[in-house]
Design an enzyme around this catalytic site. Sequence first.
Site, PDB file in Angstrom:
ATOM      1  N   TYR A 142       2.925  -7.085   7.989  1.00  0.00           N
ATOM      2  CA  TYR A 142       4.317  -7.190   7.557  1.00  0.00           C
ATOM      3  C   TYR A 142       5.010  -8.407   8.167  1.00  0.00           C
ATOM      4  O   TYR A 142       5.987  -8.913   7.620  1.00  0.00           O
ATOM      5  CB  TYR A 142       5.109  -5.932   7.955  1.00  0.00           C
ATOM      6  N   LYS A 193      -9.471  -0.230   9.936  1.00  0.00           N
ATOM      7  CA  LYS A 193     -10.662  -0.619   9.180  1.00  0.00           C
ATOM      8  C   LYS A 193     -11.519  -1.502  10.087  1.00  0.00           C
ATOM      9  O   LYS A 193     -11.697  -2.706   9.832  1.00  0.00           O
ATOM     10  CB  LYS A 193     -10.261  -1.361   7.896  1.00  0.00           C
ATOM     11  N   ASP A 226      -9.471   4.312   4.872  1.00  0.00           N
ATOM     12  CA  ASP A 226      -9.765   4.803   3.516  1.00  0.00           C
ATOM     13  C   ASP A 226     -10.312   6.224   3.569  1.00  0.00           C
ATOM     14  O   ASP A 226      -9.896   7.102   2.805  1.00  0.00           O
ATOM     15  CB  ASP A 226     -10.713   3.854   2.762  1.00  0.00           C
ATOM     16  N   ASP A 250       2.238   2.793   6.158  1.00  0.00           N
ATOM     17  CA  ASP A 250       3.121   2.829   4.994  1.00  0.00           C
ATOM     18  C   ASP A 250       2.470   3.647   3.881  1.00  0.00           C
ATOM     19  O   ASP A 250       3.084   4.528   3.282  1.00  0.00           O
ATOM     20  CB  ASP A 250       3.388   1.389   4.522  1.00  0.00           C
ATOM     21  N   ASP A 254       3.144   7.895   2.643  1.00  0.00           N
ATOM     22  CA  ASP A 254       3.543   8.314   1.296  1.00  0.00           C
ATOM     23  C   ASP A 254       2.596   9.396   0.779  1.00  0.00           C
ATOM     24  O   ASP A 254       3.023  10.370   0.149  1.00  0.00           O
ATOM     25  CB  ASP A 254       3.539   7.131   0.312  1.00  0.00           C
TER      26      ASP A 254
HETATM   27  C1  IPM Z   1       8.932   2.448   4.049  1.00  0.00           C
HETATM   28  C2  IPM Z   1       9.271   1.533   2.914  1.00  0.00           C
HETATM   29  C3  IPM Z   1       9.507   0.132   3.461  1.00  0.00           C
HETATM   30  C4  IPM Z   1       8.197  -0.362   4.042  1.00  0.00           C
HETATM   31  C5  IPM Z   1      10.117  -0.872   2.484  1.00  0.00           C
HETATM   32  C6  IPM Z   1      11.393  -0.373   1.859  1.00  0.00           C
HETATM   33  C7  IPM Z   1      10.353  -2.203   3.176  1.00  0.00           C
HETATM   34  O1  IPM Z   1       8.269   1.577   1.958  1.00  0.00           O
HETATM   35  O2  IPM Z   1       9.748   2.554   4.982  1.00  0.00           O
HETATM   36  O3  IPM Z   1       7.882   3.080   4.016  1.00  0.00           O
HETATM   37  O4  IPM Z   1       7.333  -0.908   3.323  1.00  0.00           O
HETATM   38  O5  IPM Z   1       8.020  -0.217   5.245  1.00  0.00           O
HETATM   39 MG    MG Z   2       6.744   3.049   2.317  1.00  0.00          MG
END
Ligand code: IPM
Ligand code: MG
Length: 370
Positions: A142, A193, A226, A250, A254
């Site tokens: 990032y 990884k 993975d 990240d 999710d």
């Molecule tokens: C998260 C989001 C952020 C990230 C974005 C909005 C910059 O997806 O907090 O998970 O990628 O970290």
């Molecule tokens: Mg995210």
Amino acid sequence: MSTPSLLILAGDGIGPEVMGEVRKVIDWYGANRGLSFNVSEGLVGGASYDAHGTPLTDETMARAQDVDAVLLGAVGGPAYDDLDFSVKPERGLLRLRKEMDLFANLRPAQCFDALADFSSLKREVVAGLDIMIVRELTSGIYFGEPRGIQDDNEGGRVGINTQRYTTNEIRRVARSAFELARRRSNKVCSMEKANVMESGILWREEVTWVHDNEYPDVELSHMYADAGAMQLCRWPKQFDVIVTDNLFGDILSDAAAMLTGSLGMLPSASLGAPMANGRPKALYEPVHGSAPDITGLGKANPIACILSFAMALRYSFDQGDEAARLENAVEAVLASGARTADLLGPEGGAPINTSQMGDAIVSALDASIR
Ligand code: IPM
Ligand code: MG
């Protein structure tokens, strides 16, 4: 002790809607538990860009550095898709994380019993799930240099990002994970990884070093990220604390969020080093985004944002019992069958709106002190 300060940055899309419900909860604590906060507000993301031409002003950045905790809603939206990269809404959030040095991002994935049938996975796979993803938040791909889009000198272009981690960056987030594990089921699984990336090899070696030298009592395992994604879907209850880098974290968070039924349920805490008053630098935000498709329709689920405030009570203000009170209130409301639109299963039913969900949670808080 003086009244603790909170900076609210509601941001874009559904951010202001869900934050409105958090305000009700904050007011409830002031009125009923003697827990008052000095609350101020500011702009971030597209809202700040619209007003000031930048997703975060220096003035708001300075205020964020100054308060006891920041509460953030969400940033981004289609109106800002064509903006230059340097002023995109997301840059505001990334600047907060970087300049506050919030290296440990705690993303709990807990499946509330009332929602166990709502997950896309079978009930037995998710019921009772309680895992904590600790995502490194201030480094890795990032932020690594060099980065950019350049001519490749052959008539085309090349897009460059750099994955980069130092010993210190890995060790400090590993310590956060081991500390949390000691207060939970005492297990950490580190994901990288190392089979294809040198930064992954270093990650594994440094996490192991911290374990062997400082936390030998905690059970440590390693997994390729993975395979970790696959195991999260196959049998997530094998995990307690997962520690991983910024990008893998990240993605994995999710995926973990969906195990719990809805992205609208997941809170997060981003913590840095202790400030002079002993509290960690801290920003709390829901894992979900700005959800432009449902903005302004009263459909947003405020629970992730409300549970983020519960994390603030626990990690910034040492109010673990009050945090549990709020989490129990959410649980009670879900058990009563109240559902925002995102929480309706295939069988349907009538959803309540954002504000009704906030009110229901405040009523459950009332019931908890009667
Ligand atoms: C998260 C989001 C952020 C990230 C974005 C909005 C910059 O997806 O907090 O998970 O990628 O970290
Ligand atoms: Mg995210």
